[in-house]
Design a protein around this motif. Structure first.
Motif, PDB file in Angstrom:
ATOM      1  N   ASN A  67     -11.374  23.667   8.548  1.00 46.44           N
ATOM      2  CA  ASN A  67     -11.991  22.650   9.394  1.00 46.44           C
ATOM      3  C   ASN A  67     -12.774  21.683   8.497  1.00 46.44           C
ATOM      4  OD1 ASN A  67     -13.480  21.184  11.223  1.00 46.44           O
ATOM      5  ND2 ASN A  67     -14.545  22.952  12.120  1.00 46.44           N
ATOM      6  N   ALA A  68     -12.510  20.404   8.665  1.00 43.60           N
ATOM      7  CA  ALA A  68     -13.162  19.388   7.829  1.00 43.60           C
ATOM      8  C   ALA A  68     -14.682  19.366   7.988  1.00 43.60           C
ATOM      9  CB  ALA A  68     -12.596  18.017   8.165  1.00 43.60           C
ATOM     10  N   GLU A  69     -15.189  19.995   9.046  1.00 48.49           N
ATOM     11  CA  GLU A  69     -16.650  20.016   9.230  1.00 48.49           C
ATOM     12  C   GLU A  69     -17.321  21.004   8.289  1.00 48.49           C
ATOM     13  OE1 GLU A  69     -17.964  20.082  13.433  1.00 48.49           O
ATOM     14  OE2 GLU A  69     -15.851  19.764  13.872  1.00 48.49           O
ATOM     15  N   GLN A  70     -16.526  21.916   7.747  1.00 49.42           N
ATOM     16  CA  GLN A  70     -17.076  22.959   6.878  1.00 49.42           C
ATOM     17  C   GLN A  70     -16.023  23.329   5.847  1.00 49.42           C
ATOM     18  OE1 GLN A  70     -18.389  26.142   9.338  1.00 49.42           O
ATOM     19  NE2 GLN A  70     -20.045  26.699   7.958  1.00 49.42           N
ATOM     20  N   LEU A  71     -15.970  22.562   4.794  1.00 49.61           N
ATOM     21  CA  LEU A  71     -14.863  22.726   3.853  1.00 49.61           C
ATOM     22  C   LEU A  71     -15.137  23.833   2.825  1.00 49.61           C
ATOM     23  CD1 LEU A  71     -14.035  18.950   3.274  1.00 49.61           C
ATOM     24  CD2 LEU A  71     -12.619  20.630   4.468  1.00 49.61           C
ATOM     25  N   PRO A  72     -14.098  24.575   2.456  1.00 52.12           N
ATOM     26  CA  PRO A  72     -14.285  25.684   1.520  1.00 52.12           C
ATOM     27  C   PRO A  72     -14.199  25.224   0.061  1.00 52.12           C
ATOM     28  CG  PRO A  72     -12.040  25.665   2.319  1.00 52.12           C
ATOM     29  CD  PRO A  72     -12.719  24.500   2.976  1.00 52.12           C
ATOM     30  N   PHE A  73     -14.738  24.051  -0.244  1.00 50.13           N
ATOM     31  CA  PHE A  73     -14.692  23.533  -1.615  1.00 50.13           C
ATOM     32  C   PHE A  73     -16.111  23.344  -2.136  1.00 50.13           C
ATOM     33  CE2 PHE A  73     -11.033  21.441   0.659  1.00 50.13           C
ATOM     34  CZ  PHE A  73     -10.040  22.240   0.120  1.00 50.13           C
TER      35      PHE A  73
ATOM     36  N   VAL B   7      -8.555  11.192   0.386  1.00 47.56           N
ATOM     37  CA  VAL B   7      -7.712  10.274   1.149  1.00 47.56           C
ATOM     38  C   VAL B   7      -7.707  10.748   2.601  1.00 47.56           C
ATOM     39  CG1 VAL B   7      -5.327   9.468   1.487  1.00 47.56           C
ATOM     40  CG2 VAL B   7      -6.236   9.724  -0.829  1.00 47.56           C
ATOM     41  N   CYS B   8      -8.070   9.858   3.515  1.00 47.35           N
ATOM     42  CA  CYS B   8      -8.278  10.272   4.904  1.00 47.35           C
ATOM     43  C   CYS B   8      -7.618   9.241   5.830  1.00 47.35           C
ATOM     44  CB  CYS B   8      -9.789  10.328   5.124  1.00 47.35           C
ATOM     45  SG  CYS B   8     -10.257  10.944   6.718  1.00 47.35           S
ATOM     46  N   VAL B   9      -6.447   9.570   6.319  1.00 47.19           N
ATOM     47  CA  VAL B   9      -5.662   8.596   7.089  1.00 47.19           C
ATOM     48  C   VAL B   9      -5.361   9.130   8.494  1.00 47.19           C
ATOM     49  CG1 VAL B   9      -3.476   7.288   7.168  1.00 47.19           C
ATOM     50  CG2 VAL B   9      -4.624   7.691   4.979  1.00 47.19           C
ATOM     51  N   ARG B  10      -5.461   8.265   9.492  1.00 50.11           N
ATOM     52  CA  ARG B  10      -5.189   8.595  10.906  1.00 50.11           C
ATOM     53  C   ARG B  10      -6.023   9.789  11.361  1.00 50.11           C
ATOM     54  NH1 ARG B  10       0.143   9.476  13.211  1.00 50.11           N
ATOM     55  NH2 ARG B  10      -0.367   8.066  14.867  1.00 50.11           N
ATOM     56  N   PHE B  11      -7.304   9.704  11.147  1.00 50.86           N
ATOM     57  CA  PHE B  11      -8.139  10.850  11.471  1.00 50.86           C
ATOM     58  C   PHE B  11      -9.470  10.446  12.113  1.00 50.86           C
ATOM     59  CE2 PHE B  11     -11.007  14.343   9.689  1.00 50.86           C
ATOM     60  CZ  PHE B  11     -10.656  15.257  10.668  1.00 50.86           C
ATOM     61  N   LEU B  12     -10.256   9.656  11.400  1.00 48.81           N
ATOM     62  CA  LEU B  12     -11.639   9.421  11.828  1.00 48.81           C
ATOM     63  C   LEU B  12     -11.734   8.824  13.227  1.00 48.81           C
ATOM     64  CD1 LEU B  12     -12.991   8.125   8.404  1.00 48.81           C
ATOM     65  CD2 LEU B  12     -13.387  10.378   9.439  1.00 48.81           C
ATOM     66  N   GLY B  13     -10.782   7.982  13.592  1.00 46.97           N
ATOM     67  CA  GLY B  13     -10.794   7.369  14.920  1.00 46.97           C
ATOM     68  C   GLY B  13     -10.521   8.363  16.039  1.00 46.97           C
ATOM     69  N   ARG B  14     -10.020   9.539  15.678  1.00 48.71           N
ATOM     70  CA  ARG B  14      -9.684  10.558  16.687  1.00 48.71           C
ATOM     71  C   ARG B  14     -10.796  11.580  16.889  1.00 48.71           C
ATOM     72  NH1 ARG B  14      -5.197   8.648  14.518  1.00 48.71           N
ATOM     73  NH2 ARG B  14      -3.232   8.760  15.676  1.00 48.71           N
ATOM     74  N   ILE B  15     -11.844  11.478  16.096  1.00 50.12           N
ATOM     75  CA  ILE B  15     -12.909  12.488  16.130  1.00 50.12           C
ATOM     76  C   ILE B  15     -14.143  11.908  16.824  1.00 50.12           C
ATOM     77  CG2 ILE B  15     -14.325  14.035  14.669  1.00 50.12           C
ATOM     78  CD1 ILE B  15     -11.325  14.560  14.376  1.00 50.12           C
TER      79      ILE B  15
ATOM     80  N   ARG C 184     -17.804  13.658  13.658  1.00 44.58           N
ATOM     81  CA  ARG C 184     -17.302  12.711  12.648  1.00 44.58           C
ATOM     82  C   ARG C 184     -18.342  12.471  11.551  1.00 44.58           C
ATOM     83  NH1 ARG C 184     -15.127   7.782  15.484  1.00 44.58           N
ATOM     84  NH2 ARG C 184     -17.261   7.033  15.417  1.00 44.58           N
ATOM     85  N   LEU C 185     -19.595  12.347  11.951  1.00 45.83           N
ATOM     86  CA  LEU C 185     -20.644  12.153  10.947  1.00 45.83           C
ATOM     87  C   LEU C 185     -20.742  13.390  10.042  1.00 45.83           C
ATOM     88  CD1 LEU C 185     -22.882  10.347   9.838  1.00 45.83           C
ATOM     89  CD2 LEU C 185     -24.440  11.331  11.533  1.00 45.83           C
ATOM     90  N   THR C 186     -20.648  14.563  10.659  1.00 46.07           N
ATOM     91  CA  THR C 186     -20.662  15.807   9.864  1.00 46.07           C
ATOM     92  C   THR C 186     -19.517  15.788   8.855  1.00 46.07           C
ATOM     93  OG1 THR C 186     -21.449  16.951  11.836  1.00 46.07           O
ATOM     94  CG2 THR C 186     -20.594  18.333  10.068  1.00 46.07           C
ATOM     95  N   ILE C 187     -18.331  15.360   9.309  1.00 41.08           N
ATOM     96  CA  ILE C 187     -17.163  15.333   8.425  1.00 41.08           C
ATOM     97  C   ILE C 187     -17.364  14.320   7.292  1.00 41.08           C
ATOM     98  CG2 ILE C 187     -14.718  14.645   8.331  1.00 41.08           C
ATOM     99  CD1 ILE C 187     -14.418  15.960  11.139  1.00 41.08           C
ATOM    100  N   LEU C 188     -17.885  13.149   7.633  1.00 43.05           N
ATOM    101  CA  LEU C 188     -18.094  12.132   6.588  1.00 43.05           C
ATOM    102  C   LEU C 188     -19.069  12.630   5.528  1.00 43.05           C
ATOM    103  CD1 LEU C 188     -18.219   8.885   8.766  1.00 43.05           C
ATOM    104  CD2 LEU C 188     -16.426   9.562   7.154  1.00 43.05           C
TER     105      LEU C 188
ATOM    106  N   ARG D  74     -21.324   2.196  10.344  1.00 46.97           N
ATOM    107  CA  ARG D  74     -22.701   2.712  10.275  1.00 46.97           C
ATOM    108  C   ARG D  74     -22.709   4.185   9.874  1.00 46.97           C
ATOM    109  NH1 ARG D  74     -23.707  -0.466  14.781  1.00 46.97           N
ATOM    110  NH2 ARG D  74     -23.250   1.220  16.213  1.00 46.97           N
ATOM    111  N   GLU D  75     -21.767   4.934  10.452  1.00 46.83           N
ATOM    112  CA  GLU D  75     -21.701   6.367  10.109  1.00 46.83           C
ATOM    113  C   GLU D  75     -21.338   6.562   8.643  1.00 46.83           C
ATOM    114  OE1 GLU D  75     -18.889   8.086  12.808  1.00 46.83           O
ATOM    115  OE2 GLU D  75     -20.100   7.565  14.539  1.00 46.83           O
ATOM    116  N   LEU D  76     -20.433   5.749   8.134  1.00 50.83           N
ATOM    117  CA  LEU D  76     -20.064   5.852   6.715  1.00 50.83           C
ATOM    118  C   LEU D  76     -21.292   5.632   5.843  1.00 50.83           C
ATOM    119  CD1 LEU D  76     -16.681   3.961   6.987  1.00 50.83           C
ATOM    120  CD2 LEU D  76     -16.917   6.129   5.772  1.00 50.83           C
ATOM    121  N   THR D  77     -22.082   4.623   6.200  1.00 49.98           N
ATOM    122  CA  THR D  77     -23.305   4.335   5.435  1.00 49.98           C
ATOM    123  C   THR D  77     -24.267   5.507   5.532  1.00 49.98           C
ATOM    124  OG1 THR D  77     -22.994   2.019   5.989  1.00 49.98           O
ATOM    125  CG2 THR D  77     -25.151   2.629   5.126  1.00 49.98           C
TER     126      THR D  77
END
Ligand SMILES: C[S@@+](CC[C@H](N)C(=O)[O-])C[C@H]1O[C@@H](n2cnc3c(N)ncnc32)[C@H](O)[C@@H]1O
Length: 226
Positions: free
Chosen positions: A108-114, A123-131, A136-140, A191-194
Motif C-alpha cells: 500500500n502506497a500509504e505505508q511503503l516497505p522501503f 514515477v506516478c502515473v494515473r493514480f493521484l487523481g483517483r485517491i 493522497r497527502l499521506t501517499i505524497l 497544494r498537497e504536493l507543496t
C-alpha cells in the motif's frame, strides 16, 4: 483482499484477476486512439526522466500491469514496481518475464516497505487523481520519504492546463463549472504536493487537442525539505 486494503475504490477495484487481465486491452490497446495516447505518454515519461540529473534507481508506483516496466528497464534504470494489487503485478511479471519478478513489490502506497531515500525518482502515473485527499497527502509524503530527489507524475488533474481553460474556469465558475472544477482539483493537488515537501522542477506538456481543449502535463517535482 487483505483487511489492510484502504476503503477507497482505486485500492480495491484492481484487486481482481479478470480486471487485471483485461486492463491493457481496455485502457491502451483496443483502438488506435488509445494506442496513440499510450505511446505518447510513454515517450513523454522517457523524455521527462532523461531530463532529470543523476537518476538510476526508479520506483514505478503504482506499476499496475507494468505499463512502464520494460520501457524503464530497457532505458537502463534500476527498476522497482510497486502496487497494492497482486493481480496487476502478476500481469506485469508475465510481460517482463519471471526473471524480473523480484523487482516487484506488493504494498500500500500509504505505508511503503522501503527505507528513506531508497530511489532517485518515483514515477506516478494515473493514480493521484483517483485517491481521496486525505490518503493522497499521506501517499505524497510517503513518496517524499522514499525518494532521494524527484517525483514524476501525470494525472487527469493536470490535464486541463491550457491557459485559456484555466482562466475561464477560475473566473467564471458558474458559466464553466467543468473547467472550474478541474482548475480547483488541479490547485488542490498542487497544494498537497507543496505540503508534502515537493517543489516544482519543470512541466512537460505532451499532448494537445487545441488552444481551448486539454493539454496533458507531466509534472516533475524536486524533493525539498519538510
Ligand atoms: C489506473 S491504474 C494505473 C497503473 C499504471 N500506473 C498505469 O499507468 O497504467 C491504478 C493502480 O493503482 C493501484 N493502487 C490503488 N490504490 C493503491 C494504493 N493505496 N497503493 C498502491 N497501489 C494502489 C491499483 O491497484 C492500480 O493498479
Amino acid at each position: 483482499m487483505s483487511s489492510e486494503t484502504p476503503e477507497y475504490q482505486a485500492a480495491r477495484a484492481y484487486q481482481d484477476e479478470k480486471l487485471a487481465r483485461r486492463y491493457d486491452h481496455t485502457r491502451y490497446k483496443q483502438d488506435k486512439k488509445r494506442q496513440l495516447r499510450d505511446k505518447k505518454t510513454k515517450q513523454a515519461i522517457l523524455k521527462a526522466i532523461r531530463r532529470l540529473d543523476g537518476v538510476e534507481e526508479v520506483l514505478d508506483l503504482p506499476c499496475g500491469t507494468g505499463r512502464f516496466s520494460r520501457l524503464l528497464m530497457d532505458a537502463g534504470y534500476e527498476y522497482t514496481g510497486c502496487d497494492i494489487s497482486q493481480q496487476m503485478i502478476d500481469v506485469a511479471i508475465e510481460k517482463v518475464g519471471e526473471a524480473e519478478k523480484d523487482r516487484f513489490v506488493q504494498a500500500n502506497a500509504e505505508q511503503l516497505p522501503f527505507e528513506d531515500n531508497s530511489f532517485d525518482c518515483v514515477v506516478c502515473v494515473r493514480f493521484l487523481g483517483r485517491i481521496p485527499p486525505g490518503p493522497r497527502l499521506t501517499i505524497l509524503k510517503e513518496l517524499h520519504r522514499v525518494s532521494r530527489k524527484y517525483l514524476l507524475t501525470a494525472t487527469g488533474y493536470f490535464q486541463k492546463s491550457t491557459p485559456l481553460n484555466e482562466r475561464i474556469g477560475r473566473r467564471f465558475p458558474d458559466l464553466f463549472p467543468k473547467a472550474a472544477k478541474k482548475a480547483q482539483r488541479h490547485d488542490e493537488l498542487r497544494r498537497e504536493l507543496t505540503e508534502a515537501g515537493w517543489t516544482d522542477h519543470f512541466w512537460l506538456p505532451y499532448k494537445s487537442r487545441g488552444p481551448i481543449s486539454t493539454t496533458k502535463m507531466i509534472g516533475a517535482f524536486h524533493k525539498g525539505e519538510l
